[in-house]
Design an enzyme around this catalytic site. Structure first.
Site, short mmCIF file in Angstrom:
data_model
loop_
_atom_site.label_atom_id
_atom_site.label_comp_id
_atom_site.label_asym_id
_atom_site.label_seq_id
_atom_site.Cartn_x
_atom_site.Cartn_y
_atom_site.Cartn_z
CG HIS A 1 -5.47 66.37 -28.93
ND1 HIS A 1 -5.09 67.03 -27.79
CD2 HIS A 1 -4.56 65.36 -29.08
CE1 HIS A 1 -4.00 66.47 -27.28
NE2 HIS A 1 -3.67 65.44 -28.04
CG ASP B 1 -1.35 65.07 -30.99
OD1 ASP B 1 -2.29 65.25 -31.79
OD2 ASP B 1 -1.15 65.81 -30.01
CD GLU B 2 -0.78 63.79 -26.18
OE1 GLU B 2 -0.02 63.74 -25.20
OE2 GLU B 2 -1.46 64.79 -26.43
CB ALA B 3 -5.48 58.81 -31.34
#
Ligand code: NGO
Length: 541
Positions: free
Chosen positions: A283, A346-348
Site C-alpha cells: 500500500h 496488510d495485503e503485502a
C-alpha cells in the site's frame, strides 16, 4: 446537500461565562413540577440512550431547563469549565437560553458538572448522572468521564435540542440516576483519508458525530497507494507529489503539520485519541512514486488512482528504506500525543514472506525507538509482534480456522486485539445490493448484522482480557463527501459504539433497534444523512 450543524469554538462561549444571574432554578416557573404544558411524550425514558448505559434507575420528576439554568463547574477545574462551555455551545442555539457556565456555587440546582469523584467504580471514563426536579448533576473521576456524561445528557433531551435555530422545548431531562462506564477502552472509528482526501473541517465534523456515541479513538489511515496525506519535512515530495491525487484522479490533498495538529487538538477537545497509520510495506505506491530510490529498480512508478490492492511494496533489502521509515516514524511520533502508531502491514502481496517478516521486525523496532506502541493489521501476528503490540483483526466470520488461531495465539501471548471484522463493522460495506456507495467484497452488512455479535466471544481461543475493543473502519474507495461518510456510518456506527461501551448483559437487538430508532430524529436535527434501514422502526416523519 444538507446544512450541517457545527459547534462554535469553545473560547467564544467562555466569554458568556460572566453573564450569570443568580436564581434558584427549582423555583423558576416552567421548571419541572410546573403545570404540564405539553404532551408527556416530551419526557424521554431515562434509558433511551445509545450506547446503553450500564445502570439506569428512573425515579422522581424530571428536571426542566429554563432561561435561568446555569451550568455549574468546580472553581478550580479548567477541564470541567471547558466541558461546560462545550455543553452550553450544544444547547444554546436550540433552547435560546443563556446557559452561563459559572463556578459561583452560591446558587443550587441547574446543571452541575463535578470532577474529582473518588468513586473508583466509575473507572477512567465513567460518570454518574443524577436528575431530579432541582437539577442535573454529572459526576466523574476524569474529564473524559464528564464529557461522556454530557453526551448522555444530550441524548436525554429532545432531539430538537441538536438544531442550530431556536426551538420550542420544553427541555426536560427524565428523573433518576444513570451510573455508567465502558466495557472496552478502545472504541474506535477509522477514516481512510488516502483513497479520497477529506479536509480538516470534514474530519472535525466526523469527530463531533463520533463523540456523541462515546467513541474515543480516531484512527486516520494517512497513506496508501493513492495518496500520502501528511507532510513529512525530511521527505517533502511524499505529501506534495504523493498527495496530489486520489481515487478517480481528483486533486487529493494533504495535511500540513499545523493542520494535522488542529485535528489532534479538536479530537482531544472531544476526548478522542488520534491513532495515525502509515501503511507499510505494501500500500505504498504514493511513496514509491514520490521517491525513485525507494524502488528496488530505482524507477518511480506513476501515481495511482484506481482501487486495486496488493501491487506495491517498499524495497525491503535497501538501506534507504530504513532511513525513510526512521524519518517518517520520527516525525509522526513527534506530532503524536497519543500512545499508538499504526504501521499497517496488510495485503503485502508483492512482498515475499521472508521480506515481510524482516521488514515488520525493523519497522516495529523503529516505532519502539520513538517511544510509541505498535498497532498493525492482524497479519502482524504472522511475524513476531513486539512486546505490547496491538493487532487489528479484519477477517470475516468465515475466515479459516488457521488464520484465526494465529491471531488468537498471539493474543494468548500478550498481543492485544482490536476487532474490526470486515463482514460486521467495515462501514464501507454496502448495506444491501442496492446501496449506491460502498464495496461488497466482505458481503452486505445490514444494521442488525453490524450490531449482533459479541466482541468478547468473537475469536475462538483469544482470552477476553486480550480484547482491547472494537473499531469501525471506513475505507474511502467510493466515499468522497461528508454526506457519503454519514450515509455509510449511520446508523451502523452507533451500534459499534454500543458494542464497545455497553455491558454484554444489555445486548439485545430488539431493545437496541428501538433505542436506535429514537436516534433518527437526532440524526435529522444534526443534518446527518443516514440510511433508513427497514430493520429499524424509525418514527413516522
Ligand atoms: C481491506 C484493505 C483495504 C481496503 C479495504 C476495503 C484492509 C485492512 N486492507 O482492509 O486496503 O481499502 O479492505 O474494504
Amino acid at each position: 446537500m444538507r446544512q450541517h450543524r457545527t459547534f462554535p469554538r469553545l473560547l467564544g462561549s467562555l466569554l458568556l461565562v460572566a453573564a450569570a444571574g443568580i436564581s434558584s432554578v427549582g423555583a423558576v416557573p416552567g421548571g419541572a413540577g410546573a403545570a404540564p404544558d405539553t404532551a408527556p411524550a416530551a419526557v424521554r425514558p431515562l434509558g433511551e440512550v445509545v450506547p446503553a448505559p450500564a445502570s439506569v434507575k428512573p425515579s422522581g420528576a424530571p428536571y426542566a431547563l429554563t432561561p435561568a439554568t446555569r451550568i455549574r463547574v468546580d472553581d478550580d477545574s479548567r477541564e470541567a469549565r471547558r466541558i461546560g462551555a462545550y455543553l452550553a455551545a450544544v444547547l444554546r442555539p436550540s433552547t435560546g437560553y443563556a446557559l452561563p457556565v459559572t463556578d459561583d456555587d452560591h446558587g443550587r440546582g441547574g446543571i452541575r458538572l463535578a470532577l474529582g469523584s473518588r468513586d473508583r467504580s466509575l473507572g477512567d471514563e465513567g460518570y454518574r448522572l443524577e436528575s431530579g426536579i432541582g437539577g442535573v448533576t454529572i459526576t466523574a473521576r476524569t474529564p473524559a468521564g464528564l464529557f461522556h456524561g454530557v453526551q448522555t445528557l444530550r441524548q436525554l433531551l429532545p432531539a430538537t435540542v441538536e438544531k442550530d435555530t431556536r426551538q420550542a422545548g420544553p427541555w426536560r431531562v427524565p428523573g433518576g440516576t444513570i451510573t455508567d462506564s465502558p466495557r472496552f477502552g478502545h472504541r474506535g472509528a477509522m477514516l481512510d483519508v488516502s483513497r479520497h482526501f477529506f479536509t480538516v473541517d470534514q474530519v472535525k465534523l466526523y469527530i463531533d458525530q463520533l463523540a456523541l456515541y462515546k467513541i474515543n479513538k480516531l484512527h486516520l489511515h494517512l497513506s496508501d497507494d493513492q495518496g500520502w496525506r501528511i507532510a513529512i519535512d525530511s521527505w517533502p515530495r511524499l505529501a506534495t507529489y504523493g498527495g496530489s491525487t486520489q481515487v478517480g484522479g481528483g486533486p487529493g490533498g494533504h495535511y500540513t503539520k499545523a493542520q494535522y495538529k488542529e485535528i489532534l487538538a479538536y479530537a482531544a477537545s472531544r476526548h478522542l485519541e488520534v491513532i495515525p497509520e502509515i501503511d507499510m510495506p505494501g500500500h505504498t505506491n504514493a511513496a514509491l512514486a514520490s521517491y525513485a530510490e525507494l524502488n528496488c529498480d530505482g524507477i518511480a512508478p506513476p501515481l495511482y488512482t484506481g482501487t486495486g490492492v496488493g501491487f506495491s511494496s517498499l524495497c525491503v533489502p535497501k538501506a534507504v528504506t530504513y532511513d525513510f521509515v526512521d524519518d517518517v516514524v520520527r516525525e509522526l511520533a513527534a506530532l503524536t500525543p497519543g500512545r499508538y502508531l499504526h504501521i499497517g502491514g496488510d495485503e503485502a502481496h508483492s512482498t515475499s514472506h521472508a521480506d515481510y517478516v524482516a521488514f515488520m521486525d525493523r519497522a516495529q523496532a523503529v516505532v519502539a525507538k520513538y517511544g510509541k506502541t505498535v498497532v498493525g493489521w492482524h497479519q502482524l501476528t504472522g511475524t513476531t509482534p513486539a512486546k505490547g503490540a496491538v493487532a487489528q483483526y479484519w477477517g470475516l466470520d468465515g475466515t479459516g480456522a488457521a488464520e484465526k488461531e494465529q491471531v488468537a495465539a498471539a493474543a494468548r501471548n500478550g498481543t492485544r486485539l482490536i476487532l474490526s471484522p470486515a463482514d460486521r463493522i467495515y462501514l464501507d460495506m454496502k448495506y444491501t445490493k442496492d446501496t449506491p456507495l460502498g464495496l461488497a467484497w466482505a458481503g452486505y452488512v445490514e444494521v442488525q448484522r453490524a450490531y449482533d455479535w459479541d466482541p468478547g466471544a468473537y475469536l475462538p481461543g483469544a482470552p477476553p482480557s486480550a480484547i482491547a475493543g472494537v473499531e469501525a473502519p471506513l475505507w474511502s474507495e467510493t466515499v468522497s463527501t461528508s454526506d457519503h461518510i454519514e450515509y455509510m456510518a449511520f446508523p451502523r456506527l452507533p451500534g459499534v459504539a454500543e458494542l464497545g461501551w455497553s455491558p454484554a448483559s444489555t445486548h439485545d437487538w430488539d431493545a437496541y433497534k428501538v433505542r436506535l430508532a429514537a436516534q433518527g430524529p437526532r440524526f435529522e436535527a444534526l443534518g446527518i444523512d443516514y440510511y433508513r434501514s427497514p430493520q429499524v422502526p424509525w418514527p413516522a416523519e
